[in-house]
Design a protein around this motif. Structure first.
Motif, PDB file in Angstrom:
ATOM      1  N   SER B 364       0.840  -1.207   0.000  1.00 40.06           N
ATOM      2  CA  SER B 364       0.000   0.000   0.000  1.00 40.06           C
ATOM      3  C   SER B 364       0.866   1.245   0.000  1.00 40.06           C
ATOM      4  N   SER B 365       1.936   1.231   0.819  1.00 40.80           N
ATOM      5  CA  SER B 365       2.828   2.405   0.892  1.00 40.80           C
ATOM      6  C   SER B 365       3.460   2.669  -0.463  1.00 40.80           C
ATOM      7  N   VAL B 366       3.938   1.587  -1.098  1.00 39.46           N
ATOM      8  CA  VAL B 366       4.657   1.796  -2.359  1.00 39.46           C
ATOM      9  C   VAL B 366       3.681   2.256  -3.457  1.00 39.46           C
ATOM     10  N   ILE B 367       2.430   1.808  -3.377  1.00 37.01           N
ATOM     11  CA  ILE B 367       1.449   2.252  -4.380  1.00 37.01           C
ATOM     12  C   ILE B 367       1.131   3.740  -4.176  1.00 37.01           C
ATOM     13  N   VAL B 368       0.972   4.138  -2.899  1.00 38.49           N
ATOM     14  CA  VAL B 368       0.704   5.557  -2.612  1.00 38.49           C
ATOM     15  C   VAL B 368       1.883   6.411  -3.088  1.00 38.49           C
ATOM     16  N   LEU B 369       3.104   5.954  -2.797  1.00 41.68           N
ATOM     17  CA  LEU B 369       4.290   6.696  -3.239  1.00 41.68           C
ATOM     18  C   LEU B 369       4.354   6.765  -4.764  1.00 41.68           C
ATOM     19  N   ALA B 370       3.961   5.666  -5.425  1.00 44.18           N
ATOM     20  CA  ALA B 370       3.975   5.646  -6.897  1.00 44.18           C
ATOM     21  C   ALA B 370       2.960   6.646  -7.441  1.00 44.18           C
ATOM     22  N   LEU B 371       1.780   6.718  -6.789  1.00 43.15           N
ATOM     23  CA  LEU B 371       0.759   7.668  -7.247  1.00 43.15           C
ATOM     24  C   LEU B 371       1.223   9.113  -7.064  1.00 43.15           C
TER      25      LEU B 371
END
Lengths: 180, 466
Positions: B364-371
Motif C-alpha cells: 500500500s505504501s509503495v502504491i501511494v508513493l507511486a501515485l
C-alpha cells in the motif's frame, strides 16, 4: 536496536530448539481402543474427533490400567473437520501406567503423548531424524543448522551495524569526539 | 524528488556505507551459504514423497534415467516397484493430507530389480505431459548415484535444489542492486528472499518449481540489467533462447514473453527495432515449436491434458467465472507464504495474519508513493511483473481448461515465481516510509529469518517427527 541484533543468535537458537527440546512426543495416532504405554514420561492422551461427534465428546471414557481416569480436555488445532484435544489426567496416577483403554460410542483417533527424559528424547529424535537419509546427510545436518544460524546472524549483524559509526566520529571534524 | 532532498541520494549513501562493512564478493558468498544451508534443512526435514507431486516428478526422473525417454502419460507412466514400496513403507499414503498422522520411521532397502515397474498406469497428473528439462538434470544425478537405494537417490536429486536456491537469492540481490544500488536495502531484501520459507521448501524437494524460481530471478535481473544500456541484437537472441529454454522447465514461464517483449520494445537499441523484435520472437518461438510438435505427436495436443474430454458447451466467459469464483486471495496468499508438505502443514493463522499485514502495508505504501510520483520507472516496471505473471498464468490455465475440460486447481506457489517482484516493492514501501526512523529492512530480514526457523522447527518438525 544494536543489542537486539547482538543477542539474536542466542534468541534464535532457543527459539529453534524449543520444540525439539520441550514439546510432547507421540507415536502417531491409531484407531485402536487399547493403547500400550511404551515409553517413560507419560504426559497426556491426544484425541482427534470429527466435528459431528463433538456434542458427544462428554461420553468419552478413559481407563488407565482398568481404572477410570479423570481428565480435562484442552483443545488443540482443527484441520478441516477434525478437532484435536489433549486429555490431561486430573487424578493422581499410581506409578507409571501400562495400558490405556478408550471407550467411546464414536470413532476416535488417539495417541499417547510423552514428555520423555532428556536422554530418551534425544534417542527418539535421533532415530526419527536419521532414518531414510544417506549417512553423509546425517553427519552434516547438525553443522548445517549451526552454520545457518551463524551465517544468518552474522549477515544481519553486519547489515545492522550502525552505518559507519566509527567513521562518523572520524569524519565529523566539528564533533566532540574529534575535538578531544 | 523530495525524498532525495531530505536524505541524500540513497544509491550513493548505501553504496558507500554498505560496502564499508562487507565486500560484494564476501556478501555474495555468505548469502549463497545462508541460502544453501536453508535449502539443505528443507531437503533434510521433509520426508520422502511429502512434497506436492513429488512422487510424480521423481517417477519421471526414474523413467528418464532407466529408459532414456520420458513417460507416455496414461500408457507407461508407472512408478518403479522400489520407489512405490519404499514410500509406502515410510507411510506415504497414510500421512499424505492427514495432518495428524505420522510417518513410519523404518529403514528400507530396495527389493526389486532396478527397472521393475508396477503393472499398469498407476499415477496420472498434468506433470507427466510437461517438458522435462529439470527432470533430465535429475536423471543425470540419479544416474550418478546409481549404487544407492531409491531413497538415497531421491535425496541426491533433491540436492539440485541448493543450486536453484543459491541462484534465486543471488539474482534477486543483483536485481535489487541494479534498482537501488548495493547497500543496506538491496542486501536486506536479498536476505529476505534467501529466508523465504515457501521458496526454499519448493527448492528442497523434487519439483521443477525451485528451478522456475531461480530462472525467474535470473530473467528479471537480465531484463533490468539490459534496460540500463543500449541493447545489441545478441542480447535479444540471448533473451529469446533463455525464455524458450525456461519453457522447457515449466510451461508457466510463458509469462516471461510479454515482459521480455516490453523490454525489447522500450529499450535503447543499437539496431532496427523491428529486426530486434523479430529476432527475439524467432529465438523464443523455436524451443516452443519443438516441444509443441513433439507433444502434439505424442499426446495429440500441447500437453497430455488433451486426453480429457472437453465440455462442448463450455464458454470462455463461463470458464473464467468458474476460476474467478474458485480463487480465494486468502488461500493463494497462504499457499505462497507457507503451506508445506502435501499442502497439509500450514503456518499458524496468527503468523499468516501478521505476514499478510506486513505485506499489504508495504505494498500500500509503495502504491501511494507511486501515485505521488516518488517511485522510479524501473521500480514501477518491477511492480507490474507479478501482476503480468498472474494474468498470463490465469489466461493459460483458463484457455487450457476451456479446451480440454480439465479443471486445473491453481495453487498459490504458481504465483510465487517472481518472488523478487513481490517482496522488493513491499520492502521498498516500508523502507521509503520508515527508513529514517527504524532499520526497517533489517527488521524484515530478521523477521524472515525467524519465519524460516519457525516453519522448519515448529511446523515441519512437529508435523513429521514429534
Amino acid at each position: 536496536m544494536r543489542i537486539f541484533f547482538r543477542i539474536l543468535p542466542l534468541f534464535l537458537g532457543l527459539f529453534m530448539f524449543y520444540p525439539a527440546a520441550c514439546s510432547l512426543i507421540g507415536d502417531g495416532p491409531t484407531m485402536k481402543n487399547d493403547l500400550i504405554v511404551r515409553r517413560g514420561g507419560f504426559e497426556c492422551l491426544k484425541i482427534i474427533v470429527t466435528e459431528k461427534n463433538l456434542p458427544r465428546l462428554a461420553e468419552l471414557n478413559i481407563l488407565i490400567d482398568g481404572e477410570t481416569l479423570g481428565y480435562r480436555l484442552l483443545e488443540g488445532r482443527h484441520v478441516f473437520a477434525d478437532r484435536e484435544f489433549l486429555a490431561y489426567p486430573t487424578t493422581t496416577l499410581q506409578g507409571a501406567p501400562r495400558n490405556i483403554r478408550i471407550s467411546a460410542p464414536f470413532q476416535v483417533l488417539s495417541t499417547i503423548m510423552y514428555r520423555p527424559p532428556p536422554l530418551e528424547r534425544l534417542r527418539m529424535l535421533f532415530e526419527r531424524l536419521t532414518v531414510w537419509r544417506p549417512r553423509l546427510f546425517m553427519w552434516i545436518f547438525p553443522a548445517v543448522i549451526l552454520g545457518w544460524i551463524a551465517v544468518g546472524s552474522y549477515l544481519l549483524a553486519v547489515l545492522t551495524a550502525p552505518n559507519g559509526s566509527k567513521e562518523k566520529k572520524e569524519e565529523r571534524p566539528g564533533s566532540k569526539g574529534a575535538e578531544r | 524528488m523530495q525524498w532525495e532532498f531530505q536524505c541524500g541520494n540513497p544509491k550513493k549513501r548505501f553504496a558507500k556505507k554498505g560496502c564499508r562493512h562487507m565486500t560484494k564478493r564476501r556478501f555474495a558468498l555468505l548469502l549463497a551459504l545462508f541460502s544453501a544451508c536453508h535449502t539443505f534443512l528443507w531437503i533434510y526435514l521433509v520426508p520422502p514423497g511429502q512434497g506436492a507431486d513429488e512422487e510424480t516428478h521423481f517417477a519421471i526422473v526414474e523413467h528418464l534415467a532407466h529408459f532414456h525417454t520420458g513417460p507416455d502419460a496414461g500408457k507407461d507412466f508407472w512408478l518403479s516397484l522400489n520407489w512405490d514400496s519404499a514410500i509406502e513403507a515410510a507411510g506415504y499414503s497414510e500421512i499424505r493430507l492427514q495432518t495428524f498422522r505420522r510417518p513410519h520411521y523404518v529403514e528400507w532397502t530396495d527389493q526389486y530389480p532396478e527397472k521393475a515397474r508396477m503393472s499398469g498406469p498407476t499415477y496420472m497428473s498434468g506433470s507427466s505431459g510437461a517438458p522435462w528439462l529439470y527432470h533430465l538434470l535429475g536423471a543425470f544425478v540419479y544416474g550418478v548415484s546409481s549404487s544407492a537405494s531409491v531413497f538415497h537417490r531421491m535425496y541426491a536429486v533433491r540436492l539440485l535444489g541448493i543450486l536453484f536456491a543459491v541462484g534465486l537469492s543471488h539474482f534477486s540481490w543483483r536485481l535489487f542492486t541494479t534498482l537501488e544500488g548495493d547497500g543496506e536495502f538491496s542486501r536486506g531484501a536479498a536476505m529476505c528472499v534467501a529466508a523465504q520459507p515457501m521458496a526454499h521448501f519448493l527448492c528442497g524437494y523434487v519439483t521443477p518449481d525451485g528451478a522456475t524460481l531461480c530462472l525467474t530471478a535470473a530473467f528479471l535481473y537480465a531484463c533490468w540489467a539490459l534496460s540500463k544500456r543500449s541493447a545489441q541484437p545478441r542480447d535479444f537472441i540471448g533473451l529469446g533462447i533463455f525464455c524458450g529454454a525456461a519453457f522447457w522447465v515449466k510451461p508457466l514461464i510463458i509469462s516471461f514473453v510479454p515482459i521480455a517483449l516490453f523490454v525489447v520494445l522500450t529499450n535503447k537499441i543499437s539496431c532496427n527495432r523491428r529486426f530486434g523484435v523479430a529476432l527475439f520472437l524467432l529465438t523464443v518461438g523455436a524451443p516452443l515449436a519443438v516441444w509443441s510438435s513433439f507433444s502434439w505427436i505424442r499426446y495429440g495436443g500441447p500437453t497430455n491434458l488433451w486426453m480429457y474430454k472437453p465440455d462442448p458447451s463450455a464458454t470462455l466467459l463461463g470458464t473464467t467465472w468458474k476460476y474467478a469464483v474458485g480463487l480465494s486471495p486468502g488461500a493463494l496468499f497462504s499457499q505462497g507464504l507457507g503451506v508445506f508438505g502435501w499442502l497439509d502443514a500450514p503456518l499458524a493463522k496468527p503468523v499468516r495474519l501478521i505476514a499478510a499485514i506486513v505485506f499489504i502495508l508495504g505494498w500500500s505504501s509503495v502504491i501511494v508513493l507511486a501515485l505521488r510520483g516518488r517511485i522510479s520507472r524501473p521500480w514501477l516496471a518491477l511492480m507490474a511483473v507479478p501482476f503480468v505473471h498472474f494474468a498470463v498464468v490465469m489466461a493459460g490455465v483458463i484457455w487450457t481448461s476451456k479446451n480440454t475440460g480439465y479443471f486445473n486447481w491453481v495453487p498459490g506457489r504458481y504465483f510465487l515465481y517472481p518472488l523478487a517482484g513481490w517482496m522488493g516493492p513491499a520492502l521498498l514501501g516500508w523502507h521509503r516510509v520508515l527508513a529514517e526512523k527504524i532499520p526497517v529492512v533489517r527488521l524484515c530480514a530478521a523477521g524472515s529469518f525467524f519465519l524460516a526457523a519457525y516453519s522448519l522447527f515448529w511446523i515441519v518438525l512437529e508435523r513429521y517427527y514429534l
